[in-house]
Design a protein around this motif. Structure first.
Motif, PDB file in Angstrom:
ATOM      1  N   GLY A  87      17.454 -27.727 -29.886  1.00 41.84           N
ATOM      2  CA  GLY A  87      18.548 -28.684 -29.956  1.00 41.84           C
ATOM      3  C   GLY A  87      19.904 -28.013 -30.023  1.00 41.84           C
ATOM      4  O   GLY A  87      20.879 -28.509 -29.452  1.00 41.84           O
ATOM      5  N   LEU A  88      19.984 -26.882 -30.720  1.00 40.94           N
ATOM      6  CA  LEU A  88      21.244 -26.146 -30.772  1.00 40.94           C
ATOM      7  C   LEU A  88      21.650 -25.656 -29.386  1.00 40.94           C
ATOM      8  O   LEU A  88      22.822 -25.740 -28.996  1.00 40.94           O
ATOM      9  CB  LEU A  88      21.124 -24.963 -31.737  1.00 40.94           C
ATOM     10  CG  LEU A  88      21.073 -25.298 -33.224  1.00 40.94           C
ATOM     11  CD1 LEU A  88      20.743 -24.052 -34.021  1.00 40.94           C
ATOM     12  CD2 LEU A  88      22.378 -25.901 -33.678  1.00 40.94           C
ATOM     13  N   GLU A  89      20.691 -25.132 -28.660  1.00 40.26           N
ATOM     14  CA  GLU A  89      20.980 -24.646 -27.312  1.00 40.26           C
ATOM     15  C   GLU A  89      21.414 -25.791 -26.404  1.00 40.26           C
ATOM     16  O   GLU A  89      22.384 -25.673 -25.651  1.00 40.26           O
ATOM     17  CB  GLU A  89      19.733 -23.959 -26.753  1.00 40.26           C
ATOM     18  CG  GLU A  89      19.962 -23.251 -25.451  1.00 40.26           C
ATOM     19  CD  GLU A  89      18.747 -22.442 -25.031  1.00 40.26           C
ATOM     20  OE1 GLU A  89      18.717 -22.034 -23.863  1.00 40.26           O
ATOM     21  OE2 GLU A  89      17.843 -22.230 -25.845  1.00 40.26           O
ATOM     22  N   LYS A  90      20.719 -26.910 -26.508  1.00 46.72           N
ATOM     23  CA  LYS A  90      21.042 -28.066 -25.679  1.00 46.72           C
ATOM     24  C   LYS A  90      22.432 -28.608 -26.009  1.00 46.72           C
ATOM     25  O   LYS A  90      23.191 -28.983 -25.115  1.00 46.72           O
ATOM     26  CB  LYS A  90      19.988 -29.148 -25.893  1.00 46.72           C
ATOM     27  CG  LYS A  90      20.136 -30.350 -25.013  1.00 46.72           C
ATOM     28  CD  LYS A  90      18.997 -31.320 -25.238  1.00 46.72           C
ATOM     29  CE  LYS A  90      19.123 -32.534 -24.363  1.00 46.72           C
ATOM     30  NZ  LYS A  90      18.035 -33.486 -24.590  1.00 46.72           N
ATOM     31  N   SER A  91      22.785 -28.621 -27.294  1.00 52.85           N
ATOM     32  CA  SER A  91      24.093 -29.146 -27.677  1.00 52.85           C
ATOM     33  C   SER A  91      25.221 -28.246 -27.178  1.00 52.85           C
ATOM     34  O   SER A  91      26.312 -28.741 -26.852  1.00 52.85           O
ATOM     35  CB  SER A  91      24.174 -29.341 -29.186  1.00 52.85           C
ATOM     36  OG  SER A  91      24.058 -28.116 -29.853  1.00 52.85           O
ATOM     37  N   ALA A  92      24.991 -26.949 -27.096  1.00 58.32           N
ATOM     38  CA  ALA A  92      26.020 -26.050 -26.548  1.00 58.32           C
ATOM     39  C   ALA A  92      26.265 -26.373 -25.070  1.00 58.32           C
ATOM     40  O   ALA A  92      27.418 -26.405 -24.616  1.00 58.32           O
ATOM     41  CB  ALA A  92      25.601 -24.593 -26.714  1.00 58.32           C
ATOM     42  N   TYR A  93      25.194 -26.620 -24.319  1.00 60.78           N
ATOM     43  CA  TYR A  93      25.356 -26.996 -22.908  1.00 60.78           C
ATOM     44  C   TYR A  93      26.059 -28.342 -22.773  1.00 60.78           C
ATOM     45  O   TYR A  93      26.918 -28.524 -21.909  1.00 60.78           O
ATOM     46  CB  TYR A  93      24.000 -27.052 -22.204  1.00 60.78           C
ATOM     47  CG  TYR A  93      23.427 -25.694 -21.920  1.00 60.78           C
ATOM     48  CD1 TYR A  93      24.059 -24.806 -21.060  1.00 60.78           C
ATOM     49  CD2 TYR A  93      22.239 -25.293 -22.512  1.00 60.78           C
ATOM     50  CE1 TYR A  93      23.535 -23.549 -20.803  1.00 60.78           C
ATOM     51  CE2 TYR A  93      21.699 -24.042 -22.265  1.00 60.78           C
ATOM     52  CZ  TYR A  93      22.353 -23.183 -21.404  1.00 60.78           C
ATOM     53  OH  TYR A  93      21.819 -21.951 -21.163  1.00 60.78           O
ATOM     54  N   LYS A  94      25.701 -29.297 -23.619  1.00 61.63           N
ATOM     55  CA  LYS A  94      26.327 -30.622 -23.569  1.00 61.63           C
ATOM     56  C   LYS A  94      27.818 -30.528 -23.902  1.00 61.63           C
ATOM     57  O   LYS A  94      28.628 -31.258 -23.331  1.00 61.63           O
ATOM     58  CB  LYS A  94      25.640 -31.574 -24.557  1.00 61.63           C
ATOM     59  CG  LYS A  94      24.213 -31.895 -24.243  1.00 61.63           C
ATOM     60  CD  LYS A  94      24.121 -32.952 -23.207  1.00 61.63           C
ATOM     61  CE  LYS A  94      22.664 -33.329 -23.007  1.00 61.63           C
ATOM     62  NZ  LYS A  94      22.517 -34.382 -22.050  1.00 61.63           N
ATOM     63  N   ARG A  95      28.181 -29.641 -24.809  1.00 63.03           N
ATOM     64  CA  ARG A  95      29.587 -29.473 -25.179  1.00 63.03           C
ATOM     65  C   ARG A  95      30.394 -28.968 -23.993  1.00 63.03           C
ATOM     66  O   ARG A  95      31.489 -29.444 -23.707  1.00 63.03           O
ATOM     67  CB  ARG A  95      29.702 -28.498 -26.371  1.00 63.03           C
ATOM     68  CG  ARG A  95      31.105 -28.129 -26.767  1.00 63.03           C
ATOM     69  CD  ARG A  95      31.876 -29.330 -27.280  1.00 63.03           C
ATOM     70  NE  ARG A  95      33.190 -28.957 -27.755  1.00 63.03           N
ATOM     71  CZ  ARG A  95      34.288 -29.012 -27.013  1.00 63.03           C
ATOM     72  NH1 ARG A  95      34.230 -29.438 -25.770  1.00 63.03           N
ATOM     73  NH2 ARG A  95      35.447 -28.656 -27.520  1.00 63.03           N
TER      74      ARG A  95
END
Length: 157
Positions: A87-95
């Motif tokens: 989830g942390l990795e995904k949120s960085a991409y979404k940001r």
């Protein structure tokens, strides 16, 4: 920002930049992965110890049955930790995608406005060229008659 400011938050600066957000989330993820390695080792050592703990009168599977709730709890922690790091990795991409969408929104709005203007005021069509005069000689190439009815005094093949 000034650290003496009452409203100062160190994560405010991080939240305002997608690169800083990605770096911060990568650091958190790295720490969590290190913790995950330690938890995996703890899980294996706990499993070995609990399954070797026998009480007098136990059958061969009793120690395993007693160990199952503890093993399941540690397994759930590891699964949740894995989901957290993903989830942390995904949120960085979404940001990053959010910032790109913000930049592209202004361009898209300008393009839509130009398209609306073009629909309201369509370009003026030019008049068709004058047809050739009767006395003028026609070229028998591509610009010649298009059907047998346009042949006029010429004969068909």
């Amino acid at each position: 920002m000034n650290s003496n400011d009452a409203n100062y938050s160190p994560l405010r600066d991080v939240a305002q930049s997608p690169e800083a957000t990605a770096r911060y989330l990568a650091d958190v993820q790295r720490v969590l992965l290190d913790i995950g390695k330690n938890l995996e080792t703890l899980s294996i050592e706990t499993q070995v110890h609990l399954r070797d703990t026998h009480v007098e009168g136990d059958r061969w599977y009793h120690a395993r049955l007693r160990a199952m709730p503890v093993e399941r709890a540690l397994g759930n922690v590891l699964k949740n930790l894995k989901n957290l790091t993903e989830g942390l990795e995904k949120s960085a991409y979404k940001r990053r995608a959010h910032d790109e969408a913000v930049v592209n929104t202004a361009k898209e709005r300008k393009e839509k406005e130009l398209e609306k203007q073009r629909k309201k005021n369509p370009p003026v069509l030019q008049a068709a060229p004058n047809p050739p005069q009767q006395g003028a000689q026609q070229n028998s190439g591509y610009s010649g008659p298009t059907s047998i009815y346009d042949l006029g005094k010429r004969e068909s093949a």
